[in-house]
Design an enzyme around this catalytic site. Structure first.
Site, PDB file in Angstrom:
ATOM      1  CG  ASP A   1     124.441  18.245  11.417  1.00  0.00           C
ATOM      2  OD1 ASP A   1     123.517  17.529  10.997  1.00  0.00           O
ATOM      3  OD2 ASP A   1     125.464  17.788  11.986  1.00  0.00           O
ATOM      4  CG  HIS A   2     121.658  17.100  14.481  1.00  0.00           C
ATOM      5  ND1 HIS A   2     120.765  16.057  14.570  1.00  0.00           N
ATOM      6  CD2 HIS A   2     122.807  16.566  13.999  1.00  0.00           C
ATOM      7  CE1 HIS A   2     121.349  14.946  14.161  1.00  0.00           C
ATOM      8  NE2 HIS A   2     122.590  15.221  13.796  1.00  0.00           N
TER       9      HIS A   2
HETATM   10  O1  G3H Z   1     125.613  15.148  14.765  1.00  0.00           O
HETATM   11  C1  G3H Z   1     126.404  15.788  15.430  1.00  0.00           C
HETATM   12  C2  G3H Z   1     127.596  16.350  14.749  1.00  0.00           C
HETATM   13  O2  G3H Z   1     128.671  15.445  14.790  1.00  0.00           O
HETATM   14  C3  G3H Z   1     127.934  17.682  15.348  1.00  0.00           C
HETATM   15  O3  G3H Z   1     128.471  17.536  16.607  1.00  0.00           O
HETATM   16  O4  G3H Z   1     127.226  19.104  18.084  1.00  0.00           O
HETATM   17  O5  G3H Z   1     129.544  18.337  18.658  1.00  0.00           O
HETATM   18  O6  G3H Z   1     129.162  19.943  16.771  1.00  0.00           O
HETATM   19  P1  G3H Z   1     128.607  18.809  17.604  1.00  0.00           P
HETATM   20  P1  13P Z   2     129.442  10.872  12.995  1.00  0.00           P
HETATM   21  O1  13P Z   2     129.554  11.163  14.446  1.00  0.00           O
HETATM   22  O2  13P Z   2     129.294   9.401  12.747  1.00  0.00           O
HETATM   23  O3  13P Z   2     130.534  11.460  12.194  1.00  0.00           O
HETATM   24  O4  13P Z   2     128.062  11.532  12.479  1.00  0.00           O
HETATM   25  C1  13P Z   2     128.004  12.895  12.136  1.00  0.00           C
HETATM   26  C2  13P Z   2     126.620  13.374  11.922  1.00  0.00           C
HETATM   27  O5  13P Z   2     125.666  12.634  11.808  1.00  0.00           O
HETATM   28  C3  13P Z   2     126.421  14.826  11.842  1.00  0.00           C
HETATM   29  O6  13P Z   2     125.082  15.172  11.793  1.00  0.00           O
HETATM   30 ZN    ZN Z   3     123.789  13.863  12.839  1.00  0.00          ZN
END
Ligand code: G3H
Ligand code: 13P
Ligand code: ZN
Length: 332
Positions: free
Chosen positions: A94-95
């Site tokens: 993710d990201h």
């Molecule tokens: O998009 C972000 C997700 O909620 C992940 O959050 O970077 O705090 O793990 P984090």
């Molecule tokens: P929320 O913070 O709305 O749960 O989004 C999570 C997200 O986009 C993870 O990439």
């Molecule tokens: Zn996200």
């Protein structure tokens, strides 16, 4: 080099094709601990829903990437043990914010990666995304890209204002990068405070904030430009007020936390939106359950006695999302 195929994981290609055709979305749940993973897998197995396990850069730092990878591998076996014969589980970065991070995940057994270069200028976003796609596709790993900027916190990237995706850019972007799916900005944002009070109205009866609607016109315009192309929504927690109330009633302080109404996510799931990201709701469920145990049983100090209820509440949350919001139950 470890191929995700050896681990029993799948990429997103077929999942998304089926989801678009079937008018539902695949849940993408973040995890960084055992209880979250157990709850996600049990909910997916019990509902026979395909599922995307998401690992952020922050999760990798918190839990260790090796451990998380083996947890995902273990999750496939756990799913089978629960009676899910052919688990459809994707392990997704993710990201991802650099080529090196994405490459390391591809090499390490992830079946899908996101390269989030949305904060870079357009041409730089294209160049970096294409570089990741060219590498990942050699190993049949699918790639999510992002165009447009979400308000709020994107991992370490802060954006004061959201910039909706420009529909006139999506054909050029998708063609030149070769990405498999596209995250767009239509008004969702990360975290438990998705809108400022001044962007909302207030329900006179409950006093709760009522958020502005998502920009479905932008989504429609994107879908018109890219018919049948998989679209992703980040920042899609609905911030259930019952969890916020439990947290606030037990020593927490989350005033005016507000999310995306579930009806709007249901509507999106029926369109080309085929991946919906949910993290904050799980954090809220966990925290609500833990705070309640701490308040009601102050002498308790066995972590299983408060992480267990947290896991149970997250399981209910994931099941609810799968069945009532995403509509992905019975699709795996
Ligand atoms: O998009 C972000 C997700 O909620 C992940 O959050 O970077 O705090 O793990 P984090
Ligand atoms: P929320 O913070 O709305 O749960 O989004 C999570 C997200 O986009 C993870 O990439
Ligand atoms: Zn996200």
């Amino acid at each position: 080099m470890v191929s995700y195929k050896e681990l029993g994981l799948v990429n997103t290609r077929e999942m998304f094709a089926k989801a678009i055709k079937g008018g539902y979305a695949i849940p993408a749940f973040n995890f960084n601990n055992m209880e979250q993973l157990q709850a996600i897998i049990k909910a997916a197995a019990d509902t026979k829903s395909p599922v995307i396990l998401q690992v952020s850069k922050g999760a990798r730092n918190y839990a260790n990437q090796t451990l998380l990878r083996y947890m995902a591998q273990g999750a496939v076996e756990y799913a089978k043990e629960l009676g899910w014969e052919n688990p459809q589980i994707c392990l997704h970065l993710d990201h991802g914010d650099s080529f090196e991070l994405c490459k390391s995940c591809v090499d390490f057994g992830f079946s899908s990666v996101m390269i989030d270069a949305s904060s870079l200028p357009y041409e730089e976003n294209i160049a970096l995304t294409k570089k990741v796609v060219d590498y990942a596709h050699q190993y049949d790993v699918t790639v999510e890209a992002e165009l447009g900027v979400l308000a709020g916190v994107e991992d370490e990237v802060q954006s004061e204002e959201s910039h909706y995706t420009k529909p006139e850019e999506v054909i050029d972007f998708a063609t030149r990068t070769g990405c498999d799916s596209l995250a767009i900005s239509i008004g969702t944002s990360h975290g438990a405070y998705k809108f400022k009070p001044e962007q909302c109205t207030r329900d006179p009866k409950t006093g709760r904030l009522v958020p502005p609607p998502l920009a479905f016109d932008v989504l429609d315009a994107v879908m018109e430009k890219l018919p049948g192309f998989p679209i992703v929504l980040h920042g899609s927690s609905s911030v259930p007020q019952e969890y916020v109330d439990i947290i606030n009633a037990n020593g927490g302080k989350l005033p005016d936390a507000v999310g995306i109404p579930e009806e709007q996510l249901r509507k999106a799931a029926k369109s080309a939106v085929c991946k919906i990201n949910i993290d904050s709701d799980s954090r809220l469920a966990f925290t609500a359950a833990v705070r309640k145990v701490f308040a009601e049983k102050p002498a308790e100090f066995d972590p299983r006695k408060y992480c267990g209820p947290a896991r149970d509440l997250m399981y209910e949350l994931y099941k609810h999302k799968i069945i009532n919001v995403l509509g992905s139950d019975g699709k795996a």
